[in-house]
Motif scaffolding. Structure first.
Motif, PDB file in Angstrom:
ATOM      1  N   GLU A   1       0.740  -1.150   0.000  1.00  0.00           N
ATOM      2  CA  GLU A   1      -0.015   0.056  -0.079  1.00  0.00           C
ATOM      3  C   GLU A   1       0.939   1.143  -0.094  1.00  0.00           C
ATOM      4  OE1 GLU A   1      -3.068   2.192   3.072  1.00  0.00           O
ATOM      5  OE2 GLU A   1      -2.294   0.127   3.490  1.00  0.00           O
ATOM      6  N   LYS A   2       1.770   1.114   0.953  1.00  0.00           N
ATOM      7  CA  LYS A   2       2.790   2.485   0.828  1.00  0.00           C
ATOM      8  C   LYS A   2       3.711   2.620  -0.441  1.00  0.00           C
ATOM      9  CE  LYS A   2       6.397   4.673   3.575  1.00  0.00           C
ATOM     10  NZ  LYS A   2       7.044   4.976   4.846  1.00  0.00           N
ATOM     11  N   SER A   3       3.983   1.512  -0.937  1.00  0.00           N
ATOM     12  CA  SER A   3       4.471   1.557  -2.318  1.00  0.00           C
ATOM     13  C   SER A   3       3.861   2.299  -3.349  1.00  0.00           C
ATOM     14  CB  SER A   3       5.385   0.382  -2.601  1.00  0.00           C
ATOM     15  OG  SER A   3       5.947   0.259  -3.677  1.00  0.00           O
ATOM     16  N   ALA A   4       2.564   1.850  -3.324  1.00  0.00           N
ATOM     17  CA  ALA A   4       1.630   2.182  -4.297  1.00  0.00           C
ATOM     18  C   ALA A   4       1.427   3.635  -4.128  1.00  0.00           C
ATOM     19  CB  ALA A   4       0.417   1.563  -4.505  1.00  0.00           C
ATOM     20  N   LEU A   5       1.101   4.092  -3.010  1.00  0.00           N
ATOM     21  CA  LEU A   5       0.860   5.512  -2.580  1.00  0.00           C
ATOM     22  C   LEU A   5       2.085   6.638  -2.980  1.00  0.00           C
ATOM     23  CD1 LEU A   5      -1.064   5.120   0.755  1.00  0.00           C
ATOM     24  CD2 LEU A   5      -2.032   5.899  -1.184  1.00  0.00           C
ATOM     25  N   GLN A   6       3.061   6.189  -2.760  1.00  0.00           N
ATOM     26  CA  GLN A   6       4.272   6.786  -3.077  1.00  0.00           C
ATOM     27  C   GLN A   6       4.256   7.070  -4.621  1.00  0.00           C
ATOM     28  OE1 GLN A   6       7.273   4.140  -0.940  1.00  0.00           O
ATOM     29  NE2 GLN A   6       7.778   5.804   0.270  1.00  0.00           N
ATOM     30  N   GLY A   7       4.326   5.848  -5.299  1.00  0.00           N
ATOM     31  CA  GLY A   7       4.152   6.063  -6.717  1.00  0.00           C
ATOM     32  C   GLY A   7       3.113   7.240  -7.325  1.00  0.00           C
ATOM     33  N   TYR A   8       1.889   6.971  -6.820  1.00  0.00           N
ATOM     34  CA  TYR A   8       0.901   7.710  -7.453  1.00  0.00           C
ATOM     35  C   TYR A   8       1.240   9.542  -6.947  1.00  0.00           C
ATOM     36  CZ  TYR A   8      -1.871   3.797  -8.784  1.00  0.00           C
ATOM     37  OH  TYR A   8      -2.211   2.821  -9.632  1.00  0.00           O
ATOM     38  N   LEU A   9       1.662   9.666  -5.663  1.00  0.00           N
ATOM     39  CA  LEU A   9       1.895  10.806  -4.895  1.00  0.00           C
ATOM     40  C   LEU A   9       2.982  11.495  -5.694  1.00  0.00           C
ATOM     41  CD1 LEU A   9       1.198  10.101  -1.162  1.00  0.00           C
ATOM     42  CD2 LEU A   9       0.021  11.826  -2.776  1.00  0.00           C
ATOM     43  N   ALA A  10       4.044  10.841  -6.161  1.00  0.00           N
ATOM     44  CA  ALA A  10       5.006  11.393  -6.979  1.00  0.00           C
ATOM     45  C   ALA A  10       4.619  12.362  -8.318  1.00  0.00           C
ATOM     46  CB  ALA A  10       6.051  10.372  -7.408  1.00  0.00           C
ATOM     47  N   ASN A  11       3.316  11.985  -8.661  1.00  0.00           N
ATOM     48  CA  ASN A  11       3.004  12.672  -9.611  1.00  0.00           C
ATOM     49  C   ASN A  11       1.821  13.743  -9.245  1.00  0.00           C
ATOM     50  OD1 ASN A  11       4.420  11.071 -11.800  1.00  0.00           O
ATOM     51  ND2 ASN A  11       3.069   9.200 -11.490  1.00  0.00           N
ATOM     52  N   CYS A  12       1.650  14.168  -7.941  1.00  0.00           N
ATOM     53  CA  CYS A  12       0.813  15.108  -7.345  1.00  0.00           C
ATOM     54  C   CYS A  12       1.267  16.161  -7.203  1.00  0.00           C
ATOM     55  CB  CYS A  12       0.058  14.433  -6.415  1.00  0.00           C
ATOM     56  SG  CYS A  12      -0.990  13.004  -6.785  1.00  0.00           S
TER      57      CYS A  12
END
Length: 214
Positions: free
Chosen positions: A203-214
């Protein structure tokens, strides 16, 4: 435990008391309102870095341990309140049931004219919250979480989309509309941070990936 968490817990307890004991004092929402604006991407990244990473534990979970829906305003329960908030040109009867209006689902871009086609999604699902720390909460605390109209936690969306999401986290499910994904993960992290819930490694890894583009 860090002082910030202690202060946040006191804030949560105060919010719970106000939400449960004084729910009827909420003003009715306008039909043009929507999901409360989540924190910025930068703030979400900061919050995420502070969340505890832990394995999930579903032992003992029952949906009934998160009572829904409570009265929010007048005759309106939480579902009806959100339908009024998220809909356009919504009219209701004396019981607060919508008799007309339309609802745009930001997850998939569909618009519906019948409330029966719309579910109220718990952005952080109840089972996910249980897995992440809510199993230790009181029933009153879980009720407040399940009916939280202040944080970006409840949203009117297409019913079968909500059902396909189920209790999945962003590692395995995201809105099909890519334009909404940044909003979704910012809201997810904000809710988890506010309620001091953990994240699992995927979950944390996925969130980090998506938030990198926010």
């Amino acid at each position: 435990m860090r002082k910030v968490y202690a202060r946040r817990r006191l804030s949560i307890l105060a919010t719970l008391t106000g939400l449960i004991a004084s729910a009827a004092l909420f003003n009715s929402p306008s039909a043009s309102a929507a999901l409360p604006t989540p924190v910025s991407g930068a703030t979400a990244r900061s919050y995420l870095s502070q969340l505890t990473v832990a394995a999930e534990n579903r032992t003992g979970y029952e949906r009934s341990k998160f009572p829904t829906w409570i009265t929010i305003s007048g005759t309106c329960n939480t579902r009806e309140w959100i339908l009024k908030r998220d809909g356009s040109n919504v009219t209701t009867n004396s019981s607060c049931y919508p008799t007309s209006g339309s609802w745009y689902s930001p997850y998939d871009g569909a618009t519906w004219s019948s409330p029966s086609d719309v579910d109220i999604d718990h952005l952080v699902p109840l089972a996910e919250a249980w897995d992440s720390g809510a199993s230790k909460w009181t029933t009153a605390h879980r009720q407040a979480f399940a009916n939280d109209v202040t944080r970006p936690q409840l949203l009117a969306v297409t019913d079968n989309v909500n059902q396909s999401k189920g209790d999945q986290d962003p590692a395995t499910w995201m809105p099909s509309r890519t334009a909404y994904r940044c909003t979704y993960v910012r809201a997810w992290v904000q809710v988890k941070y506010y309620y001091d819930l953990s994240v699992d490694p995927a979950e944390k890894s996925a969130l980090q990936g998506y938030l990198a583009n926010c």
